[in-house]
Design a protein around this motif. Structure first.
Motif: not given
Length: 603
Positions: A108-116
């Protein structure tokens, strides 16, 4: 009876020549050397539905590649993982035979988001640079003679200047064309076109327009951030790995890597630890590392060395091991001098003294480990109590040895030489180590050292903290062995606690660890724990949980003496108040405390 090399194979990753060759071609050497294991399995995720692939595990990520391998894709960063567990089910898409021997691993993990960008979108065209990097610290001046005055000495060395930083290759071979082959999205940031030049008379109008646009952009940024917060930015996802093998060690390595990662990443939040542990930009080859380690170990093992010099050399070894995983592996490895090594020896002779070559090639596995165990036994005089200490120097040296052991166990479980050494003679060396470092926490009241009472108490507390960290590392080894040798009960968690059970000071030692846990979590001052204190709290929780789960005597002792404290003071909410939410180790620690409270309240 000693075990043969084949007995340790369940603890070690299976090798696949084709996949090995693919990984060597498509990753940097530093990353390839930090790959723990890989396993073929059926993969299920948001974008992959029951595909037979390889799961490749490094110290920081889980990668996926096709079967046969064509592209290596980063699937999950351990930084984003929230839980890793075995699911007890029978997958209906497998055959009846494979269902029975399948290990279903759910990550179970938190999906990565694009760099911002953290600042306004329209500011990127200004080319704002990164903040300057702080210069490296210089080597401290020469130390006084007494070992007591050497405490805290920053043992920087050639290792600090020559460490290799892991960097991914910028080019890829034709067999691995695209890191997003498996469909994991990569969202590029928009690049606004450069504004056309304006005549001078329009400068004022253009400036006013740009200010309005910037204000609109700032408002949009705040709205989007609030929108993500309202609709759950911390959306959880799951990666399911179905390994069709009852002897697979993938789950063990996942748990071990995750433990190591959350501990290391939490400690790195401390600026002092980060400065001491982060390698410099200069590189050092594995051969050069081996030579320097041989030089250091030869000086450490020589006859007639003073206690002060031994302390300094151990400090240097500990500091280097923090920064260099290759050195940790060399600490356990076998190198024997024979005819096959002459070619390598001739290569080494480039300007080096030949005496170091013979030291390196003639050294046998575990020589430094055995020496340090013996030194610890001598310092503690059979670990009767701290009243046997004649000087604080011995206490300082013992603490340093314990800390060095804990570092050497970290991220080295796939080393064949380590398993061979620790499993030999039914774990004789591990037994000696366990019986050497456990001691009576109350014995310092009768000590006769050269330090004041308060100073001696601080030294004893530091030693007991280090002993807790080392016992944590040994229990991790026990968890791994329990699953690989379920029928033998050999070097399992129960075996480790069983070795300690006759020790006269085991109960006071465990009681001391529980008292510190109660003391920390019952503190109402509102102060939060530092990164190092948070890691120690996590390790102490794992130790107490093992006592409750795997040893009846210790479980009854904790339930009898700490039931009320754990009912009112030690709670998940009290842990959340003491731990920084941004620490990676926060949530795992809270879950451990919940399990401890549940077990200790049982009648």
């Amino acid at each position: 009876m000693a075990r043969s090399r084949s007995d340790f194979l369940p603890l070690l990753p299976r090798r696949n020549a084709r996949l090995d060759s693919f990984l060597k071609r498509n990753t940097e050497r530093a990353l390839y050397e930090r790959i723990r294991t890989y396993e073929p399995c059926v993969v299920v995720s948001d974008v992959i539905n029951k595909v037979y692939m390889y799961a490749v595990l490094s110290d920081e990520r889980v990668y996926l590649t096709e079967f046969p391998p064509r592209a290596l894709t980063a699937a999950v960063s351990l930084e984003r993982v929230r839980d890793i567990e075995l699911v007890n089910d029978l997958p209906d898409f497998l055959s009846s035979k494979d269902r029975e021997r399948c290990q279903h691993i759910r990550i179970t993990y938190i999906p990565e988001r694009p760099a911002e960008k953290q600042h306004d979108w329209l500011q990127r065209e200004k080319g704002e640079g990164l903040p300057p990097v702080a210069p490296p610290s210089r080597r401290a001046s020469h130390c006084p003679i007494r070992i007591h005055d050497l405490k805290g000495y920053p043992a920087d060395s050639w290792w600090e200047k020559e460490e290799l930083q892991p960097v991914m290759k910028t080019s890829r071979s034709s067999s691995c064309p695209d890191p997003e082959t498996l469909g994991l999205p990569r969202i590029p940031l928009p690049h606004p076109p450069s504004p056309p030049s304006s005549p001078p008379e329009e400068n004022l109008k253009t400036a006013e327009s740009r200010q309005v646009t910037q204000r609109i952009g700032a408002v949009l940024t705040r709205l989007l951030r609030r929108d993500r917060a309202d609709f759950g930015e911390e959306r959880e996802a799951e990666l399911h790995l179905y390994v069709v093998s009852q002897t697979s060690t993938l789950y063990l390595h996942l748990q071990s890597c995750w433990n190591s990662f959350v501990i290391k990443s939490t400690r790195l939040l401390d600026p002092v630890y980060r400065r001491r542990s982060t390698p410099s930009s200069d590189s050092i080859s594995a051969e050069r590392t081996a030579h320097l380690f041989a030089q250091l170990s030869s000086e450490l093992l020589q006859d007639g060395i003073t206690v002060e010099n031994r302390y300094l050399l151990l400090q240097e070894l500990r500091t280097a091991a923090h920064r260099n995983v290759t050195l940790r592996r060399l600490f356990w490895r076998v190198r024997r001098y024979d005819k096959e090594n002459r070619q390598s020896e001739n290569t080494w002779k480039c300007g080096q003294k030949s005496r170091f070559l013979s030291i390196y090639f003639c050294s046998q596995s575990g020589e430094a480990f055995v020496f340090l165990v013996q030194t610890l036994e001598e310092c503690l005089h059979g670990c009767q109590s701290f009243s046997r200490f004649h000087t604080t120097d011995q206490l300082l040296l013992s603490t340093l040895i314990i800390q060095t052991f804990a570092i050497m166990f970290r991220e080295t479980e796939v080393e064949v030489s380590r398993s061979s050494l620790l499993f030999a003679n039914r774990g004789a060396l591990i037994s000696r180590l366990l019986l050497a470092f456990v001691c009576d926490p109350d014995g310092e009241k009768q000590s006769r050292g050269s330090a004041s009472d308060s100073e001696l108490q601080d030294l004893v507390s530091e030693y007991l903290d280090a002993a807790c960290s080392l016992l944590f590392e040994l229990l991790l080894l026990g968890y791994q062995t329990s699953r690989c040798f379920p029928g033998e009960n050999f070097m399992s968690v129960s075996w480790i606690l069983g070795v300690l059970q006759p020790h006269p000071h085991l109960l006071p030692f465990i009681r001391h660890q529980a008292q510190l846990l109660v003391l920390v979590l019952s503190d109402q001052t509102g102060s939060v724990l530092s990164p190092a204190e948070s890691v120690l709290l996590f390790q102490r929780c794992r130790l107490l949980l093992a006592c409750l789960q795997y040893n009846n005597q210790l479980a009854q002792h904790l339930q009898l003496n700490f039931r009320e404290e754990f009912r009112f003071a030690v709670t998940p909410s009290s842990a959340e108040q003491k731990l920084q939410p941004r620490y990676p180790i926060c949530k795992p620690t809270v879950r451990l405390i919940q399990r401890i409270v549940t077990l200790i309240q049982r009648s």
